[in-house]
Design a protein around this motif. Structure first.
Motif, PDB file in Angstrom:
ATOM      1  N   ASP A   1      26.293 -34.303 -25.142  1.00 25.26           N
ATOM      2  CA  ASP A   1      25.556 -33.471 -26.083  1.00 25.26           C
ATOM      3  C   ASP A   1      24.054 -33.678 -25.888  1.00 25.26           C
ATOM      4  O   ASP A   1      23.550 -34.792 -25.993  1.00 25.26           O
ATOM      5  CB  ASP A   1      25.986 -33.851 -27.503  1.00 25.26           C
ATOM      6  N   ASP A   2      23.331 -32.574 -25.628  1.00 26.12           N
ATOM      7  CA  ASP A   2      21.891 -32.694 -25.399  1.00 26.12           C
ATOM      8  C   ASP A   2      21.063 -32.157 -26.569  1.00 26.12           C
ATOM      9  O   ASP A   2      19.838 -32.008 -26.454  1.00 26.12           O
ATOM     10  CB  ASP A   2      21.487 -32.005 -24.098  1.00 26.12           C
ATOM     11  N   GLY A   3      21.709 -31.852 -27.686  1.00 28.49           N
ATOM     12  CA  GLY A   3      20.993 -31.415 -28.878  1.00 28.49           C
ATOM     13  C   GLY A   3      20.890 -29.917 -29.044  1.00 28.49           C
ATOM     14  O   GLY A   3      20.556 -29.433 -30.130  1.00 28.49           O
ATOM     15  N   ARG A   4      21.164 -29.155 -27.985  1.00 26.47           N
ATOM     16  CA  ARG A   4      21.151 -27.695 -28.110  1.00 26.47           C
ATOM     17  C   ARG A   4      22.479 -27.220 -28.709  1.00 26.47           C
ATOM     18  O   ARG A   4      23.450 -27.952 -28.753  1.00 26.47           O
ATOM     19  CB  ARG A   4      20.949 -27.043 -26.747  1.00 26.47           C
ATOM     20  N   GLY A   5      22.512 -25.965 -29.134  1.00 31.88           N
ATOM     21  CA  GLY A   5      23.762 -25.406 -29.630  1.00 31.88           C
ATOM     22  C   GLY A   5      23.568 -24.546 -30.864  1.00 31.88           C
ATOM     23  O   GLY A   5      22.480 -24.008 -31.098  1.00 31.88           O
ATOM     24  N   LEU A   6      24.618 -24.434 -31.646  1.00 34.08           N
ATOM     25  CA  LEU A   6      24.650 -23.531 -32.792  1.00 34.08           C
ATOM     26  C   LEU A   6      25.115 -24.267 -34.038  1.00 34.08           C
ATOM     27  O   LEU A   6      25.894 -25.214 -33.952  1.00 34.08           O
ATOM     28  CB  LEU A   6      25.609 -22.365 -32.524  1.00 34.08           C
ATOM     29  N   ILE A   7      24.623 -23.811 -35.181  1.00 35.61           N
ATOM     30  CA  ILE A   7      25.166 -24.204 -36.479  1.00 35.61           C
ATOM     31  C   ILE A   7      25.785 -22.947 -37.072  1.00 35.61           C
ATOM     32  O   ILE A   7      25.121 -21.905 -37.180  1.00 35.61           O
ATOM     33  CB  ILE A   7      24.073 -24.755 -37.417  1.00 35.61           C
ATOM     34  N   VAL A   8      27.058 -23.005 -37.451  1.00 33.30           N
ATOM     35  CA  VAL A   8      27.769 -21.846 -37.987  1.00 33.30           C
ATOM     36  C   VAL A   8      28.196 -22.162 -39.416  1.00 33.30           C
ATOM     37  O   VAL A   8      28.764 -23.229 -39.677  1.00 33.30           O
ATOM     38  CB  VAL A   8      28.998 -21.491 -37.125  1.00 33.30           C
ATOM     39  N   VAL A   9      27.933 -21.220 -40.338  1.00 32.36           N
ATOM     40  CA  VAL A   9      28.236 -21.427 -41.751  1.00 32.36           C
ATOM     41  C   VAL A   9      28.934 -20.183 -42.293  1.00 32.36           C
ATOM     42  O   VAL A   9      28.483 -19.054 -42.052  1.00 32.36           O
ATOM     43  CB  VAL A   9      26.961 -21.698 -42.573  1.00 32.36           C
ATOM     44  N   ALA A  10      30.023 -20.384 -43.029  1.00 28.24           N
ATOM     45  CA  ALA A  10      30.760 -19.263 -43.607  1.00 28.24           C
ATOM     46  C   ALA A  10      30.055 -18.742 -44.856  1.00 28.24           C
ATOM     47  O   ALA A  10      29.768 -19.493 -45.778  1.00 28.24           O
ATOM     48  CB  ALA A  10      32.177 -19.697 -43.961  1.00 28.24           C
TER      49      ALA A  10
ATOM     50  N   VAL B   1      29.172 -27.509 -36.167  1.00 31.75           N
ATOM     51  CA  VAL B   1      28.182 -27.576 -35.097  1.00 31.75           C
ATOM     52  C   VAL B   1      28.867 -27.261 -33.775  1.00 31.75           C
ATOM     53  O   VAL B   1      29.901 -27.861 -33.438  1.00 31.75           O
ATOM     54  CB  VAL B   1      27.532 -28.973 -35.022  1.00 31.75           C
ATOM     55  N   TYR B   2      28.317 -26.294 -33.028  1.00 33.24           N
ATOM     56  CA  TYR B   2      28.752 -26.044 -31.660  1.00 33.24           C
ATOM     57  C   TYR B   2      27.724 -26.699 -30.751  1.00 33.24           C
ATOM     58  O   TYR B   2      26.548 -26.311 -30.732  1.00 33.24           O
ATOM     59  CB  TYR B   2      28.846 -24.548 -31.369  1.00 33.24           C
ATOM     60  N   ALA B   3      28.123 -27.729 -30.007  1.00 36.85           N
ATOM     61  CA  ALA B   3      27.193 -28.548 -29.235  1.00 36.85           C
ATOM     62  C   ALA B   3      27.179 -28.131 -27.772  1.00 36.85           C
ATOM     63  O   ALA B   3      28.218 -27.826 -27.184  1.00 36.85           O
ATOM     64  CB  ALA B   3      27.582 -30.025 -29.343  1.00 36.85           C
ATOM     65  N   CYS B   4      25.987 -28.135 -27.189  1.00 43.21           N
ATOM     66  CA  CYS B   4      25.834 -27.870 -25.763  1.00 43.21           C
ATOM     67  C   CYS B   4      25.677 -29.189 -25.009  1.00 43.21           C
ATOM     68  O   CYS B   4      25.156 -30.166 -25.549  1.00 43.21           O
ATOM     69  CB  CYS B   4      24.611 -26.992 -25.505  1.00 43.21           C
ATOM     70  N   ALA B   5      26.103 -29.184 -23.772  1.00 37.91           N
ATOM     71  CA  ALA B   5      26.049 -30.395 -22.954  1.00 37.91           C
ATOM     72  C   ALA B   5      24.992 -30.257 -21.872  1.00 37.91           C
ATOM     73  O   ALA B   5      24.785 -29.175 -21.314  1.00 37.91           O
ATOM     74  CB  ALA B   5      27.407 -30.673 -22.324  1.00 37.91           C
ATOM     75  N   GLY B   6      24.340 -31.382 -21.570  1.00 36.31           N
ATOM     76  CA  GLY B   6      23.370 -31.415 -20.485  1.00 36.31           C
ATOM     77  C   GLY B   6      24.042 -31.670 -19.151  1.00 36.31           C
ATOM     78  O   GLY B   6      25.279 -31.612 -19.020  1.00 36.31           O
ATOM     79  N   GLU B   7      23.249 -31.985 -18.137  1.00 36.32           N
ATOM     80  CA  GLU B   7      23.776 -32.188 -16.794  1.00 36.32           C
ATOM     81  C   GLU B   7      24.737 -33.366 -16.727  1.00 36.32           C
ATOM     82  O   GLU B   7      25.633 -33.389 -15.878  1.00 36.32           O
ATOM     83  CB  GLU B   7      22.624 -32.391 -15.812  1.00 36.32           C
ATOM     84  N   ASP B   8      24.557 -34.334 -17.626  1.00 35.73           N
ATOM     85  CA  ASP B   8      25.448 -35.496 -17.601  1.00 35.73           C
ATOM     86  C   ASP B   8      26.723 -35.279 -18.401  1.00 35.73           C
ATOM     87  O   ASP B   8      27.566 -36.179 -18.511  1.00 35.73           O
ATOM     88  CB  ASP B   8      24.724 -36.738 -18.115  1.00 35.73           C
ATOM     89  N   GLY B   9      26.884 -34.072 -18.959  1.00 37.17           N
ATOM     90  CA  GLY B   9      28.098 -33.740 -19.690  1.00 37.17           C
ATOM     91  C   GLY B   9      28.109 -34.163 -21.137  1.00 37.17           C
ATOM     92  O   GLY B   9      29.101 -33.923 -21.835  1.00 37.17           O
TER      93      GLY B   9
END
Length: 264
Positions: free
Chosen positions: A181-190, A171-179
């Motif tokens: 994890d805000d639930g956005r991002g990527l799931i990467v699978v080989a 899981v590649y997680a994105c951060a919100g304004e408070d720094g």
């Protein structure tokens, strides 16, 4: 278990040693709990155990399961943090055993559809992602106790995306304004193609298939890993992938996001 330190260019690698490693068993899955500074290592049959090391000392501090249940030839590990506890998930090839990550107490077990090797936890969404290692049917999603999860009309992630075995997952997680994890991002699978691995990229929120990432010269990938810390030369962290069970290739997340046009 070799230990390589960023930037991976100087000196010989350290090695972690444990008696269970010398029992004709295969050391396979590893996962790090960044909160408790623990490293968990899964060891296959006949040892069938999970060894717990402290970080950064690498001292062994516990051993879970210890042969109580055969773990197969390629056991793997995932962590999921709930409101009450952190759970450790141990794959056996056909089921996933659920343990309390603090003391190894068994909480339960469940059987995902398809072959089972790797598993990744998503703390924010409270879910586990389990690629079908043998059937090419995609990635099933589960709640903390193993219950199936659906999303956006899908009962799995990427049901038509894979040409070969679905292997490593992260899981590649994105951060919100408070720094945080805000639930956005990527799931990467080989996608373990023998000629060249395709890393299938999905939207973390709605499981949409966003595209394929390829790395020159990387094929037959089992495990993948990620760190999102600011590292020298890699300001957004590092994506790592195994090539033919022999080499680990690292690419900066800044390079990947720029090349693909993806991001938070």
């Amino acid at each position: 278990v070799e230990v390589w330190r960023h930037p991976f260019v100087a000196g010989e690698p350290e090695s972690l040693i444990h008696p269970s490693f010398g029992t004709e068993s295969q050391v396979n899955g590893v996962v790090v709990d960044q909160v408790t500074d623990r490293l968990y290592v899964a060891v296959s049959e006949p040892a069938s155990t999970v060894v717990v090391f402290s970080l950064p000392s690498f001292e062994p501090v516990a051993e879970f399961l210890a042969g109580d249940r055969p773990l197969g030839s390629e056991p793997n590990l995932g962590l999921l943090r709930t409101e009450d506890e952190t759970r450790l998930y141990v794959s056996t090839g056909d089921e996933i055993i659920v343990l309390d990550a603090a003391d190894g107490e068994r909480i339960g077990a469940f059987e995902p559809p398809g072959g089972v090797e790797t598993v990744a936890g998503d703390d924010h969404h409270g879910m586990l992602y389990v690629p079908d290692e043998g059937g090419g049917t995609g990635v099933s999603a589960h709640g903390p106790d193993g219950e199936r999860v659906t999303n956006n009309g899908l009962d799995r992630i990427g049901p038509d995306a894979f040409d070969a075995d679905a292997e490593g997952v992260l899981v590649y997680a994105c951060a919100g304004e408070d720094g945080t994890d805000d639930g956005r991002g990527l799931i990467v699978v080989a996608d373990q193609r023998p000629d060249q691995t395709e890393f299938e990229v999905f939207e973390r929120g709605n499981w949409a298939h966003l595209g394929i990432l390829r790395m020159a010269g990387v094929a037959n990938t089992d495990g993948i890993g990620s760190i999102q810390a600011d590292l020298p030369g890699n300001p957004l962290g590092l994506f790592a992938a195994v090539d033919h069970d022999a080499t680990t290739v690292g690419v900066g997340w800044d390079v990947i996001l720029e090349a693909t046009g993806l991001g938070c």
